[in-house]
Write an enzyme that holds these catalytic residues in place. Structure first.
Site, mmCIF file in Angstrom:
data_model
loop_
_atom_site.group_PDB
_atom_site.id
_atom_site.type_symbol
_atom_site.label_atom_id
_atom_site.label_comp_id
_atom_site.label_asym_id
_atom_site.label_seq_id
_atom_site.Cartn_x
_atom_site.Cartn_y
_atom_site.Cartn_z
ATOM 1 N N ASP A 8 0.352 -38.227 6.072
ATOM 2 C CA ASP A 8 -0.376 -37.075 5.240
ATOM 3 C C ASP A 8 -0.943 -37.824 3.967
ATOM 4 O O ASP A 8 -1.079 -39.024 3.787
ATOM 5 C CB ASP A 8 0.488 -35.893 4.786
ATOM 6 C CG ASP A 8 1.634 -36.246 3.838
ATOM 7 O OD1 ASP A 8 1.451 -37.435 3.430
ATOM 8 O OD2 ASP A 8 2.224 -35.284 3.528
ATOM 9 N N CYS A 65 5.172 -39.470 5.090
ATOM 10 C CA CYS A 65 4.738 -38.412 4.343
ATOM 11 C C CYS A 65 5.237 -38.679 2.939
ATOM 12 O O CYS A 65 5.834 -39.718 2.642
ATOM 13 C CB CYS A 65 5.097 -36.963 4.711
ATOM 14 S SG CYS A 65 6.608 -36.538 4.722
ATOM 15 N N THR A 67 8.042 -37.654 1.292
ATOM 16 C CA THR A 67 9.442 -38.039 1.325
ATOM 17 C C THR A 67 9.911 -38.666 2.531
ATOM 18 O O THR A 67 11.010 -39.327 3.073
ATOM 19 C CB THR A 67 10.501 -36.693 1.391
ATOM 20 O OG1 THR A 67 10.038 -35.649 2.379
ATOM 21 C CG2 THR A 67 10.191 -35.990 -0.136
ATOM 22 N N HIS A 98 21.760 -48.672 17.478
ATOM 23 C CA HIS A 98 22.911 -47.524 18.099
ATOM 24 C C HIS A 98 22.173 -46.428 18.515
ATOM 25 O O HIS A 98 22.849 -45.498 19.612
ATOM 26 C CB HIS A 98 23.782 -47.324 17.139
ATOM 27 C CG HIS A 98 24.581 -48.188 16.680
ATOM 28 N ND1 HIS A 98 25.870 -48.274 15.810
ATOM 29 C CD2 HIS A 98 24.723 -49.528 17.193
ATOM 30 C CE1 HIS A 98 26.527 -49.148 15.752
ATOM 31 N NE2 HIS A 98 25.978 -50.038 16.328
ATOM 32 N N HIS A 133 26.470 -46.825 23.373
ATOM 33 C CA HIS A 133 25.633 -46.169 22.434
ATOM 34 C C HIS A 133 24.595 -45.448 23.490
ATOM 35 O O HIS A 133 23.851 -44.503 23.098
ATOM 36 C CB HIS A 133 24.788 -47.262 21.683
ATOM 37 C CG HIS A 133 25.733 -47.906 20.748
ATOM 38 N ND1 HIS A 133 26.462 -47.126 19.697
ATOM 39 C CD2 HIS A 133 25.957 -49.290 20.548
ATOM 40 C CE1 HIS A 133 27.067 -48.055 18.929
ATOM 41 N NE2 HIS A 133 26.980 -49.355 19.653
#
Ligand code: RB5
Length: 158
Positions: A8, A65, A67, A98, A133
């Site tokens: 963004d 973005c 965060t 994993h 996993h």
């Protein structure tokens, strides 16, 4: 390998830096925007990149973005996507080994450019370990599909 990239308006500089890493590694990429100068709602661009990964048009994706949170939540709503948001390399690497993550989200207002480039490089290099996993990733995907899952851990396994 082709990598989907998207951001963004918070992520233009970091997206350029990510593209530099991809080019240094000789990887192809598809840029789903946003493009410099436009303000952008992160779900639109994160979703486009995530749908390209889910459809197999791109092998993996790196999305950005402010965060990394909003765009990762969006990507994880697309069936088939396992997106990790992280701000240090350890989680990025373990998310590959994993959790077989196919998308990485970064917060442009959280990590510096050099750290972000290191995270991307290590995430690209890390391989899924399979084995126990794989069972757990299958359980994640069954959860997405609404199918039942159960705890199948053998004594002595991690
Ligand atoms: C945009 O200001 C900001 O909300 C966005 O980049 C992101 O951080 C959302 O999770």
């Amino acid at each position: 390998m082709t990598i989907a990239v998207a951001c963004d308006h918070a992520g233009f500089d970091l997206k350029d830096a990510v593209i530099e890493v991809l080019e240094e590694n000789g990887l192809d990429y598809k840029d789903f925007g946003a493009h410099r100068g436009e303000r952008a709602d992160y779900p639109v661009f994160g979703r486009a990149a995530a749908e390209a990964v889910a459809a197999g048009e791109c092998d993996r994706g790196v999305i950005i973005c402010g965060t990394g949170v909003g765009i990762s939540i969006t990507a994880n709503k697309v069936h088939g996507v396992r997106c990790v948001v992280c701000s240090e390399p350890y989680s990025a690497v373990l998310s590959r080994r994993h959790n077989n993550t196919n998308m990485l989200a970064l917060g442009a207002r959280v990590v510096g450019i050099d750290l972000a480039k290191m995270i991307v490089q290590q995430w690209l290099d890390a391989e899924f370990e399979g084995d126990r996993h794989a069972r757990r990733v299958n359980q994640i995907m069954a959860t997405e599909a609404g199918a039942p899952i159960e705890n199948l851990v053998d004594p002595g396994t991690r």
